[in-house]
Design an enzyme around this catalytic site. Structure first.
Site, PDB file in Angstrom:
ATOM      1  N   ASP A  50      54.567  29.436  39.336  1.00 47.20           N
ATOM      2  CA  ASP A  50      55.304  30.096  40.326  1.00 47.20           C
ATOM      3  C   ASP A  50      55.120  29.484  41.735  1.00 47.20           C
ATOM      4  O   ASP A  50      54.550  28.530  41.920  1.00 47.20           O
ATOM      5  CB  ASP A  50      54.314  31.261  40.508  1.00 47.20           C
ATOM      6  CG  ASP A  50      54.224  32.379  39.413  1.00 47.20           C
ATOM      7  OD1 ASP A  50      54.920  32.060  38.425  1.00 47.20           O
ATOM      8  OD2 ASP A  50      53.825  33.454  39.574  1.00 47.20           O
ATOM      9  N   HIS A 192      50.531  27.291  39.685  1.00 43.73           N
ATOM     10  CA  HIS A 192      51.315  27.157  40.697  1.00 43.73           C
ATOM     11  C   HIS A 192      51.675  25.564  40.926  1.00 43.73           C
ATOM     12  O   HIS A 192      50.537  24.814  41.262  1.00 43.73           O
ATOM     13  CB  HIS A 192      50.841  27.770  42.006  1.00 43.73           C
ATOM     14  CG  HIS A 192      50.347  29.238  41.831  1.00 43.73           C
ATOM     15  ND1 HIS A 192      49.224  29.498  41.223  1.00 43.73           N
ATOM     16  CD2 HIS A 192      51.015  30.348  42.299  1.00 43.73           C
ATOM     17  CE1 HIS A 192      49.192  30.901  41.218  1.00 43.73           C
ATOM     18  NE2 HIS A 192      50.325  31.490  41.820  1.00 43.73           N
TER      19      HIS A 192
HETATM   20 ZN    ZN Z   1      53.882  33.757  43.454  1.00 42.21          ZN
END
Ligand code: ZN
Length: 225
Positions: A50, A192
């Site tokens: 993400d 991430h």
């Molecule tokens: Zn996010």
């Protein structure tokens, strides 16, 4: 037959009936599961990244994934697509799946329903300008979502089942073990691609779980296959 014998016969009959029902119940559960295992042969799992793309770490991650012939899913923000279109093109050319993560990484609340929807629509348009393809998967920031949007936007929300909290730890072995300790078939791992430690950990996770017989797929394969 006297009364005692009738009662005994009744109990025996009920016992037999219960046994037959129990056997039927377990067979119903176990047979398809074994069939499924034989059919698929491998345990599928999805890595998702993400908040990107990142100007440096996403490329490093792409290189490592390519070396291992692994596909992942990237939920990117519209703002970052505008800033780093070349990296988005690389993600697309490497045949990873791209999903929408709003324009500004906005959390849906009761007060911003309409502007949130507009962020999703705008981000879809920006992604399409770069990749030439429509996006149908969305990961709502912080997992806040409105089920009605699925029909209104014609999109599928993709949440996660394993969160190693890679954004708050730079300890690679901690991230790797927190995933590998609880992972199972069909899990969706949230990471991430904003940190060097995440890139290193993700590639170690790929190596370790490939060794254990897992196959890394994009989330669409887990949701619809
Ligand atoms: Zn996010």
């Amino acid at each position: 037959m006297n009364l005692n014998r009738r009662i005994l016969a009744c109990i025996l009959l009920m016992g037999l009936l219960a046994a037959v029902l129990l056997i039927g119940y377990f067979q119903r559960d176990s047979v398809p599961a074994m069939g499924k295992l034989r059919e698929e042969g491998v345990k599928k799992i999805a890595l998702t990244f993400d908040d990107g793309p990142h100007p440096y770490y996403t490329e490093q991650l792409l290189k490592g994934l390519k070396e291992r012939n692994v596909k992942a899913t990237f939920f990117i923000t519209g703002k970052n697509v505008e800033t780093y279109p070349e990296i988005v093109k690389m993600i697309h050319e490497d045949e990873h799946l791209i999903g929408n993560h709003t324009y500004n990484h906005t959390q849906l609340t009761s007060r911003n329903q309409e502007s949130f929807k507009q962020e999703i629509i705008r981000t879809n348009e920006i992604i399409k300008e770069v990749t030439g393809e429509d996006t149908i998967y969305v990961r709502p920031p912080y997992g806040s979502w409105n089920k009605e949007f699925e029909r209104e936007l014609n999109m599928f929300p993709v949440l996660w089942t394993i969160d190693p909290l890679d954004w708050c730890s730079s300890n690679v072995s901690c991230i790797v073990s927190s995933v590998c300790a609880k992972v199972g078939e069909n899990d969706i791992i949230l990471m991430h691609d904003q940190y060097k430690s995440t890139v290193t950990a993700a590639l170690k996770i790929v190596d370790e779980l490939t060794e254990q017989g897992y196959e890394f797929v994009t989330v669409d394969e887990l949701l619809f296959d």
